[in-house]
Design a protein around this motif. Structure first.
Motif, PDB file in Angstrom:
ATOM      1  N   SER A  25       0.823  -1.194   0.000  1.00 20.70           N
ATOM      2  CA  SER A  25       0.000   0.000   0.000  1.00 20.70           C
ATOM      3  C   SER A  25       0.866   1.256   0.000  1.00 20.70           C
ATOM      4  CB  SER A  25      -0.934  -0.003   1.207  1.00 20.70           C
ATOM      5  OG  SER A  25      -1.715   1.164   1.183  1.00 20.70           O
ATOM      6  N   PHE A  26       1.267   1.687  -1.195  1.00 15.75           N
ATOM      7  CA  PHE A  26       2.072   2.898  -1.303  1.00 15.75           C
ATOM      8  C   PHE A  26       1.292   4.118  -0.818  1.00 15.75           C
ATOM      9  CE2 PHE A  26       4.775   0.317  -3.958  1.00 15.75           C
ATOM     10  CZ  PHE A  26       6.033   0.833  -3.699  1.00 15.75           C
ATOM     11  N   ASN A  27      -0.040   4.095  -0.938  1.00 16.60           N
ATOM     12  CA  ASN A  27      -0.867   5.221  -0.504  1.00 16.60           C
ATOM     13  C   ASN A  27      -0.719   5.513   0.984  1.00 16.60           C
ATOM     14  OD1 ASN A  27      -1.962   5.679  -3.043  1.00 16.60           O
ATOM     15  ND2 ASN A  27      -3.571   4.172  -2.718  1.00 16.60           N
ATOM     16  N   ARG A  34       0.722  13.810  -5.434  1.00 20.12           N
ATOM     17  CA  ARG A  34       1.766  14.813  -5.690  1.00 20.12           C
ATOM     18  C   ARG A  34       2.988  14.161  -6.316  1.00 20.12           C
ATOM     19  NH1 ARG A  34       3.419  16.634  -0.381  1.00 20.12           N
ATOM     20  NH2 ARG A  34       5.020  17.737  -1.522  1.00 20.12           N
ATOM     21  N   THR A  35       3.730  14.962  -7.085  1.00 19.79           N
ATOM     22  CA  THR A  35       4.974  14.501  -7.685  1.00 19.79           C
ATOM     23  C   THR A  35       6.069  15.504  -7.350  1.00 19.79           C
ATOM     24  OG1 THR A  35       3.769  13.482  -9.507  1.00 19.79           O
ATOM     25  CG2 THR A  35       6.107  13.872  -9.845  1.00 19.79           C
ATOM     26  N   VAL A  36       7.231  15.008  -6.978  1.00 18.78           N
ATOM     27  CA  VAL A  36       8.389  15.860  -6.721  1.00 18.78           C
ATOM     28  C   VAL A  36       9.570  15.342  -7.531  1.00 18.78           C
ATOM     29  CG1 VAL A  36       7.680  16.557  -4.401  1.00 18.78           C
ATOM     30  CG2 VAL A  36       9.114  14.545  -4.688  1.00 18.78           C
ATOM     31  N   GLN A  37      10.567  16.204  -7.705  1.00 17.51           N
ATOM     32  CA  GLN A  37      11.781  15.806  -8.403  1.00 17.51           C
ATOM     33  C   GLN A  37      12.973  16.292  -7.595  1.00 17.51           C
ATOM     34  OE1 GLN A  37      13.175  17.721 -12.175  1.00 17.51           O
ATOM     35  NE2 GLN A  37      12.803  15.675 -13.017  1.00 17.51           N
ATOM     36  N   VAL A  38      13.947  15.403  -7.404  1.00 16.37           N
ATOM     37  CA  VAL A  38      15.190  15.758  -6.723  1.00 16.37           C
ATOM     38  C   VAL A  38      16.350  15.336  -7.608  1.00 16.37           C
ATOM     39  CG1 VAL A  38      14.256  15.649  -4.380  1.00 16.37           C
ATOM     40  CG2 VAL A  38      15.238  13.599  -5.401  1.00 16.37           C
ATOM     41  N   GLU A  39      17.481  15.985  -7.410  1.00 14.08           N
ATOM     42  CA  GLU A  39      18.698  15.641  -8.149  1.00 14.08           C
ATOM     43  C   GLU A  39      19.818  15.447  -7.157  1.00 14.08           C
ATOM     44  OE1 GLU A  39      21.617  17.369 -11.663  1.00 14.08           O
ATOM     45  OE2 GLU A  39      19.687  18.318 -11.293  1.00 14.08           O
ATOM     46  N   GLY A  40      20.565  14.355  -7.345  1.00 10.63           N
ATOM     47  CA  GLY A  40      21.659  14.082  -6.434  1.00 10.63           C
ATOM     48  C   GLY A  40      22.507  12.927  -6.905  1.00 10.63           C
ATOM     49  N   VAL A  41      23.422  12.512  -6.029  1.00  8.47           N
ATOM     50  CA  VAL A  41      24.363  11.430  -6.336  1.00  8.47           C
ATOM     51  C   VAL A  41      23.880  10.148  -5.673  1.00  8.47           C
ATOM     52  CG1 VAL A  41      26.754  10.638  -6.063  1.00  8.47           C
ATOM     53  CG2 VAL A  41      26.275  13.066  -6.457  1.00  8.47           C
ATOM     54  N   VAL A  42      23.856   9.078  -6.460  1.00 13.49           N
ATOM     55  CA  VAL A  42      23.420   7.773  -5.960  1.00 13.49           C
ATOM     56  C   VAL A  42      24.530   7.188  -5.095  1.00 13.49           C
ATOM     57  CG1 VAL A  42      22.654   5.450  -6.573  1.00 13.49           C
ATOM     58  CG2 VAL A  42      22.005   7.408  -8.016  1.00 13.49           C
ATOM     59  N   LYS A  95      18.461  12.617 -11.762  1.00 11.57           N
ATOM     60  CA  LYS A  95      17.217  13.263 -11.341  1.00 11.57           C
ATOM     61  C   LYS A  95      16.224  12.139 -11.100  1.00 11.57           C
ATOM     62  CE  LYS A  95      17.788  17.487 -13.973  1.00 11.57           C
ATOM     63  NZ  LYS A  95      17.311  18.293 -15.100  1.00 11.57           N
ATOM     64  N   VAL A  96      15.524  12.224  -9.992  1.00 10.44           N
ATOM     65  CA  VAL A  96      14.530  11.214  -9.660  1.00 10.44           C
ATOM     66  C   VAL A  96      13.193  11.911  -9.454  1.00 10.44           C
ATOM     67  CG1 VAL A  96      13.877   9.338  -8.107  1.00 10.44           C
ATOM     68  CG2 VAL A  96      16.292   9.808  -8.528  1.00 10.44           C
ATOM     69  N   GLU A  97      12.188  11.413 -10.136  1.00 11.91           N
ATOM     70  CA  GLU A  97      10.839  11.958 -10.008  1.00 11.91           C
ATOM     71  C   GLU A  97       9.935  10.883  -9.432  1.00 11.91           C
ATOM     72  OE1 GLU A  97       7.324  13.267 -13.021  1.00 11.91           O
ATOM     73  OE2 GLU A  97       9.352  13.954 -13.500  1.00 11.91           O
ATOM     74  N   GLY A  98       9.124  11.285  -8.463  1.00 11.06           N
ATOM     75  CA  GLY A  98       8.220  10.316  -7.859  1.00 11.06           C
ATOM     76  C   GLY A  98       7.280  10.972  -6.878  1.00 11.06           C
ATOM     77  N   ASN A  99       6.640  10.148  -6.074  1.00 10.38           N
ATOM     78  CA  ASN A  99       5.659  10.606  -5.108  1.00 10.38           C
ATOM     79  C   ASN A  99       6.304  10.729  -3.739  1.00 10.38           C
ATOM     80  OD1 ASN A  99       4.147   8.375  -7.033  1.00 10.38           O
ATOM     81  ND2 ASN A  99       3.160  10.362  -6.934  1.00 10.38           N
ATOM     82  N   GLU A 104       5.703  15.241   6.787  1.00 13.58           N
ATOM     83  CA  GLU A 104       6.074  16.635   6.528  1.00 13.58           C
ATOM     84  C   GLU A 104       7.590  16.807   6.676  1.00 13.58           C
ATOM     85  OE1 GLU A 104       5.479  20.269   5.180  1.00 13.58           O
ATOM     86  OE2 GLU A 104       3.798  18.909   5.533  1.00 13.58           O
ATOM     87  N   GLY A 105       8.222  17.354   5.642  1.00 11.19           N
ATOM     88  CA  GLY A 105       9.667  17.569   5.655  1.00 11.19           C
ATOM     89  C   GLY A 105      10.476  16.302   5.431  1.00 11.19           C
ATOM     90  N   GLY A 106       9.808  15.205   5.107  1.00 11.93           N
ATOM     91  CA  GLY A 106      10.490  13.927   4.921  1.00 11.93           C
ATOM     92  C   GLY A 106      11.328  13.901   3.657  1.00 11.93           C
ATOM     93  N   THR A 107      12.300  13.022   3.643  1.00 13.58           N
ATOM     94  CA  THR A 107      13.184  12.872   2.487  1.00 13.58           C
ATOM     95  C   THR A 107      13.123  11.441   1.972  1.00 13.58           C
ATOM     96  OG1 THR A 107      15.043  12.459   3.974  1.00 13.58           O
ATOM     97  CG2 THR A 107      14.757  14.723   3.195  1.00 13.58           C
ATOM     98  N   ALA A 108      11.932  11.084   1.518  1.00 11.79           N
ATOM     99  CA  ALA A 108      11.714   9.749   0.944  1.00 11.79           C
ATOM    100  C   ALA A 108      10.678   9.885  -0.155  1.00 11.79           C
ATOM    101  CB  ALA A 108      11.236   8.779   2.018  1.00 11.79           C
ATOM    102  N   MET A 109      10.739   8.967  -1.111  1.00 13.34           N
ATOM    103  CA  MET A 109       9.728   8.960  -2.172  1.00 13.34           C
ATOM    104  C   MET A 109       9.576   7.579  -2.770  1.00 13.34           C
ATOM    105  SD  MET A 109      11.235  10.564  -5.746  1.00 13.34           S
ATOM    106  CE  MET A 109      11.891  12.081  -5.111  1.00 13.34           C
ATOM    107  N   ALA A 110       8.392   7.386  -3.354  1.00 12.20           N
ATOM    108  CA  ALA A 110       8.141   6.218  -4.197  1.00 12.20           C
ATOM    109  C   ALA A 110       8.515   6.672  -5.596  1.00 12.20           C
ATOM    110  CB  ALA A 110       6.674   5.808  -4.130  1.00 12.20           C
ATOM    111  N   ALA A 111       9.568   6.099  -6.129  1.00 15.77           N
ATOM    112  CA  ALA A 111      10.121   6.586  -7.385  1.00 15.77           C
ATOM    113  C   ALA A 111       9.322   6.138  -8.593  1.00 15.77           C
ATOM    114  CB  ALA A 111      11.559   6.121  -7.538  1.00 15.77           C
TER     115      ALA A 111
END
Length: 134
Positions: A25-27, A34-42, A95-99, A104-111
């Motif tokens: 249950s990703f929900n 919502r969708t966000v995009q972040v850019e960084g080093v793996v 760049k990673v785009e996902g949900n 609030e203020g979390g740094t995680a996403m379902a990619a």
């Protein structure tokens, strides 16, 4: 007595099966509206089931590095079938785009989509033409 023990056994099996279905249950954990995009080093990429995971170091506007936990919507079996290799990700800027997480203020996403600097796109599940989700 035999019927009673069989009934108890059946109820126990049903009770154990319910939590096993709930982990998909990703929900519950991610805001799928919502969708966000972040850019960084793996920093790490694990081809594991039930869902592959990536750790991404993202620099914010103040120069502070935030560690993002990216959860793929597919597991190791489908990822390997799609040709993913850990070495293709580690150390790369992407760049990673996902949900985003619901926290609030979390740094995680379902990619959903990972885009490399050369334009190569890898679908981490949940996007058209990508590997099926498990």
């Amino acid at each position: 007595m035999k019927f009673f023990l069989s009934a108890v056994f059946a109820v126990t099996l049903v009770g154990l099966a319910v939590p096993a279905m709930a982990h998909h249950s990703f929900n519950t954990f991610f805001d799928m509206s919502r969708t966000v995009q972040v850019e960084g080093v793996v920093k790490s990429f694990k081809l594991i089931s039930p869902h592959s995971e990536m750790i991404l170091e993202v620099m914010d506007s103040r120069g502070t590095i935030a560690v993002w936990r990216i959860t793929a919507r597919t597991g190791a079996v489908n990822a390997r079938r799609a040709g993913w290799k850990v070495e293709d990700f580690i150390g790369k800027t992407v760049k990673v785009e996902g949900n985003p997480t619901r926290k609030e203020g979390g740094t995680a996403m379902a990619a959903g989509v990972v885009t490399f600097p050369d334009g190569k796109i890898v679908c981490l599940g949940g996007c058209p033409g990508g590997p099926p989700t498990e």
